[in-house]
Design a protein around this motif. Structure first.
Motif, PDB file in Angstrom:
ATOM      1  N   UNK A   1      28.827  37.101  34.779  1.00 17.01           N
ATOM      2  CA  UNK A   1      28.624  36.700  33.385  1.00 17.01           C
ATOM      3  C   UNK A   1      29.308  37.688  32.443  1.00 17.01           C
ATOM      4  N   UNK A   2      29.173  38.973  32.732  1.00 14.49           N
ATOM      5  CA  UNK A   2      29.854  39.999  31.928  1.00 14.49           C
ATOM      6  C   UNK A   2      31.368  39.867  32.051  1.00 14.49           C
ATOM      7  N   UNK A   3      31.848  39.545  33.241  1.00 16.08           N
ATOM      8  CA  UNK A   3      33.295  39.371  33.440  1.00 16.08           C
ATOM      9  C   UNK A   3      33.814  38.176  32.635  1.00 16.08           C
ATOM     10  N   UNK A   4      33.039  37.117  32.608  1.00 18.65           N
ATOM     11  CA  UNK A   4      33.450  35.945  31.823  1.00 18.65           C
ATOM     12  C   UNK A   4      33.522  36.296  30.337  1.00 18.65           C
ATOM     13  N   UNK A   5      32.555  37.068  29.885  1.00 16.24           N
ATOM     14  CA  UNK A   5      32.558  37.493  28.481  1.00 16.24           C
ATOM     15  C   UNK A   5      33.722  38.452  28.185  1.00 16.24           C
ATOM     16  N   UNK A   6      34.109  39.272  29.166  1.00 12.54           N
ATOM     17  CA  UNK A   6      35.191  40.235  28.985  1.00 12.54           C
ATOM     18  C   UNK A   6      36.558  39.567  28.964  1.00 12.54           C
ATOM     19  N   UNK A   7      36.648  38.447  29.670  1.00 11.18           N
ATOM     20  CA  UNK A   7      37.940  37.770  29.801  1.00 11.18           C
ATOM     21  C   UNK A   7      38.205  36.927  28.635  1.00 11.18           C
TER      22      UNK A   7
ATOM     23  N   UNK B   1      43.428  41.422  35.022  1.00 10.10           N
ATOM     24  CA  UNK B   1      42.863  40.990  33.732  1.00 10.10           C
ATOM     25  C   UNK B   1      41.563  41.769  33.466  1.00 10.10           C
ATOM     26  N   UNK B   2      41.134  41.815  32.217  1.00 13.25           N
ATOM     27  CA  UNK B   2      39.854  42.459  31.915  1.00 13.25           C
ATOM     28  C   UNK B   2      38.708  41.779  32.662  1.00 13.25           C
ATOM     29  N   UNK B   3      37.822  42.566  33.207  1.00  9.95           N
ATOM     30  CA  UNK B   3      36.651  42.034  33.895  1.00  9.95           C
ATOM     31  C   UNK B   3      36.837  41.768  35.374  1.00  9.95           C
ATOM     32  N   UNK B   4      38.059  41.921  35.882  1.00 13.14           N
ATOM     33  CA  UNK B   4      38.292  41.621  37.302  1.00 13.14           C
ATOM     34  C   UNK B   4      37.483  42.534  38.218  1.00 13.14           C
ATOM     35  N   UNK B   5      37.365  43.794  37.841  1.00 14.44           N
ATOM     36  CA  UNK B   5      36.560  44.720  38.648  1.00 14.44           C
ATOM     37  C   UNK B   5      35.110  44.272  38.747  1.00 14.44           C
TER      38      UNK B   5
ATOM     39  N   UNK C   1      38.149  33.861  44.788  1.00 18.06           N
ATOM     40  CA  UNK C   1      39.290  33.150  44.199  1.00 18.06           C
ATOM     41  C   UNK C   1      39.495  33.593  42.755  1.00 18.06           C
ATOM     42  N   UNK C   2      38.406  33.715  42.021  1.00 21.16           N
ATOM     43  CA  UNK C   2      38.492  34.175  40.627  1.00 21.16           C
ATOM     44  C   UNK C   2      39.083  35.575  40.562  1.00 21.16           C
ATOM     45  N   UNK C   3      38.623  36.464  41.443  1.00 19.44           N
ATOM     46  CA  UNK C   3      39.125  37.845  41.445  1.00 19.44           C
ATOM     47  C   UNK C   3      40.635  37.878  41.710  1.00 19.44           C
ATOM     48  N   UNK C   4      41.089  37.089  42.665  1.00 22.99           N
ATOM     49  CA  UNK C   4      42.514  37.056  42.984  1.00 22.99           C
ATOM     50  C   UNK C   4      43.312  36.442  41.834  1.00 22.99           C
TER      51      UNK C   4
END
Length: 150
Positions: A144-150, A75-79, A67-70
């Motif tokens: 965690x990295x994606x959260x920091x990137x977003x 956005x940054x960090x989606x990958x 759900x987060x990915x969609x």
């Protein structure tokens, strides 16, 4: 909205990782230091208790990641989130194919009905579990990295 989804996903996966690390490196080592019958009963009870909870936890982690990915597509960090979701799917497949069959047997074992190779089967479950823990730790690191990137 996306921040709350990311935080919720990180917390859910982080708690799951904590429990699974504890099982791998604390609980099973404690149980294995006990006499055989206590080890067997403790592992059987743990298998029943966690076996009932973990499907919801693992599938919930996959669902929240997806759900987060969609929701954050582009956005940054989606990958990172997509990769983490793929790792979580792999952990579910690994669980169903390798760990659940052993757990389904082990959760019914008693001193009277245990198979001769129960310790070997428990050791095999432990080795598969170490790999699964590494996979979900990687997924946790990515979200965690994606959260920091977003």
């Amino acid at each position: 909205m996306i921040d709350a989804l990311g935080i919720g996903t990180v917390v859910l996966i982080g708690l799951m990782v904590g429990v699974e690390l504890s099982v791998a490196f604390v609980v099973n080592r404690i149980l294995d230091a006990l006499p055989d019958e206590a080890t067997l009963l403790g592992r059987a009870h743990g298998g029943r208790m966690l076996g009932a909870l973990m499907p919801f936890w693992y599938l919930g982690s996959v669902a929240l990641s997806a759900i987060w990915a969609v929701a954050a597509w582009g956005e940054p960090g989606t990958g990172l989130v997509v990769t983490a979701a793929a790792l979580l799917v792999a952990s579910v497949v690994m669980s169903l194919a390798l760990l659940v069959p052993i757990n389904n047997r082990a959760k019914t074992w008693t001193a009277e009905n245990r198979p001769a190779d129960w310790e070997e089967q428990s050791g095999r479950w432990d080795r598969y579990h170490y790999v699964r823990v590494a996979v979900i730790v990687a997924a946790f690191t990515l979200v965690t990295a994606a959260l920091a990137a977003g």
